[in-house]
Scaffold this motif. Structure first.
Motif, PDB file in Angstrom:
ATOM      1  N   GLY A  55      18.452  52.741 -27.276  1.00 12.60           N
ATOM      2  CA  GLY A  55      17.628  51.996 -28.211  1.00 12.60           C
ATOM      3  C   GLY A  55      16.899  52.894 -29.176  1.00 12.60           C
ATOM      4  N   VAL A  56      15.909  52.308 -29.816  1.00 18.89           N
ATOM      5  CA  VAL A  56      15.032  53.017 -30.734  1.00 18.89           C
ATOM      6  C   VAL A  56      13.620  52.789 -30.215  1.00 18.89           C
ATOM      7  N   GLY A  57      12.920  53.868 -29.924  1.00 23.91           N
ATOM      8  CA  GLY A  57      11.608  53.784 -29.297  1.00 23.91           C
ATOM      9  C   GLY A  57      10.657  52.818 -29.978  1.00 23.91           C
ATOM     10  N   GLY A  58      10.124  51.884 -29.210  1.00 23.95           N
ATOM     11  CA  GLY A  58       9.152  50.921 -29.700  1.00 23.95           C
ATOM     12  C   GLY A  58       9.725  49.819 -30.560  1.00 23.95           C
ATOM     13  N   VAL A  59      11.042  49.802 -30.805  1.00 27.65           N
ATOM     14  CA  VAL A  59      11.650  48.802 -31.683  1.00 27.65           C
ATOM     15  C   VAL A  59      12.628  47.914 -30.927  1.00 27.65           C
ATOM     16  N   GLN A  60      13.591  48.509 -30.296  1.00 22.39           N
ATOM     17  CA  GLN A  60      14.598  47.727 -29.567  1.00 22.39           C
ATOM     18  C   GLN A  60      15.238  48.578 -28.490  1.00 22.39           C
ATOM     19  N   ALA A  61      15.754  47.878 -27.472  1.00 23.09           N
ATOM     20  CA  ALA A  61      16.457  48.540 -26.377  1.00 23.09           C
ATOM     21  C   ALA A  61      17.488  47.578 -25.807  1.00 23.09           C
ATOM     22  N   ALA A  62      18.557  48.141 -25.283  1.00 21.52           N
ATOM     23  CA  ALA A  62      19.591  47.352 -24.610  1.00 21.52           C
ATOM     24  C   ALA A  62      20.120  48.197 -23.469  1.00 21.52           C
ATOM     25  N   GLN A  76      24.486  42.510 -11.136  1.00 19.06           N
ATOM     26  CA  GLN A  76      24.736  43.101 -12.446  1.00 19.06           C
ATOM     27  C   GLN A  76      23.759  42.453 -13.414  1.00 19.06           C
ATOM     28  N   LEU A  77      22.855  43.230 -13.978  1.00 13.35           N
ATOM     29  CA  LEU A  77      21.859  42.733 -14.913  1.00 13.35           C
ATOM     30  C   LEU A  77      22.027  43.452 -16.244  1.00 13.35           C
ATOM     31  N   GLU A  78      22.134  42.695 -17.317  1.00 16.02           N
ATOM     32  CA  GLU A  78      22.164  43.250 -18.667  1.00 16.02           C
ATOM     33  C   GLU A  78      20.953  42.708 -19.403  1.00 16.02           C
ATOM     34  N   TYR A  79      20.403  43.490 -20.321  1.00 16.18           N
ATOM     35  CA  TYR A  79      19.208  43.045 -21.020  1.00 16.18           C
ATOM     36  C   TYR A  79      19.154  43.602 -22.441  1.00 16.18           C
ATOM     37  N   GLY A  85      11.754  39.513 -28.039  1.00 17.46           N
ATOM     38  CA  GLY A  85      11.327  39.607 -26.653  1.00 17.46           C
ATOM     39  C   GLY A  85      12.387  40.193 -25.741  1.00 17.46           C
ATOM     40  N   TYR A  86      12.120  40.113 -24.461  1.00 17.74           N
ATOM     41  CA  TYR A  86      13.014  40.634 -23.420  1.00 17.74           C
ATOM     42  C   TYR A  86      13.937  39.507 -22.973  1.00 17.74           C
ATOM     43  N   ARG A  87      15.247  39.756 -23.037  1.00 16.64           N
ATOM     44  CA  ARG A  87      16.230  38.725 -22.696  1.00 16.64           C
ATOM     45  C   ARG A  87      17.238  39.275 -21.681  1.00 16.64           C
ATOM     46  N   PRO A  88      16.978  39.022 -20.395  1.00 10.76           N
ATOM     47  CA  PRO A  88      17.922  39.473 -19.369  1.00 10.76           C
ATOM     48  C   PRO A  88      19.029  38.451 -19.164  1.00 10.76           C
ATOM     49  N   THR A  89      20.193  38.921 -18.741  1.00 13.69           N
ATOM     50  CA  THR A  89      21.296  38.042 -18.363  1.00 13.69           C
ATOM     51  C   THR A  89      21.921  38.577 -17.080  1.00 13.69           C
ATOM     52  N   PRO A  94      18.032  32.742 -12.050  1.00 12.36           N
ATOM     53  CA  PRO A  94      17.981  31.274 -12.048  1.00 12.36           C
ATOM     54  C   PRO A  94      18.116  30.729 -13.467  1.00 12.36           C
ATOM     55  N   THR A  95      18.658  29.546 -13.580  1.00 11.83           N
ATOM     56  CA  THR A  95      18.791  28.896 -14.879  1.00 11.83           C
ATOM     57  C   THR A  95      18.007  27.591 -14.854  1.00 11.83           C
TER      58      THR A  95
END
Length: 122
Positions: A55-62, A76-79, A85-89, A94-95
């Protein structure tokens, strides 16, 4: 009888040893930080944990992480984390239940019939 006791003993030793993760070792490690603020890292351990992120510090991460749950289920968790915001899959997360039809109909009606604001005199 002795063979059965020996087999049970070996099974118990293997189960106890598998449950003891304090002896896990790092099998891979990489960490890069660039002058423009971008970064990436990854690591793996001998007990099956693998993780990576960029990612880019303080901006985005994956990134992602995988490991085995205590019951042996593979996780297996991807985010993604960014301005939204933070979006995990992951299949283990739970859904929410589906939105009932009567709520969907009510929302459609509200959208089709917007409320007229009333301006009160002072």
């Amino acid at each position: 009888m002795i063979k059965t006791a020996l087999i049970i003993s070996l099974f118990l030793v293997a189960a106890i040893r598998a449950a003891d993760e304090s002896q896990a070792e790092t099998t891979k490690y990489r960490n890069e930080i660039k002058p423009d603020g971008s970064y990436s890292w990854e690591y793996g351990t001998s007990n099956g944990i693998d993780a990576q992120e960029s990612g880019v510090g303080g901006v985005q991460a994956a990134g992602s992480v995988s490991y085995a749950a205590p019951d042996g289920t593979p996780i297996q968790l991807e985010y993604t984390a960014d301005e939204n915001g933070y979006r995990p899959t992951g299949a283990h997360l739970p859904t929410p239940p589906p939105i009932p039809d009567y709520i969907l109909k009510a929302l459609a009606y509200i959208e089709a019939h917007p409320f007229q604001r009333i301006q009160l005199k002072k």
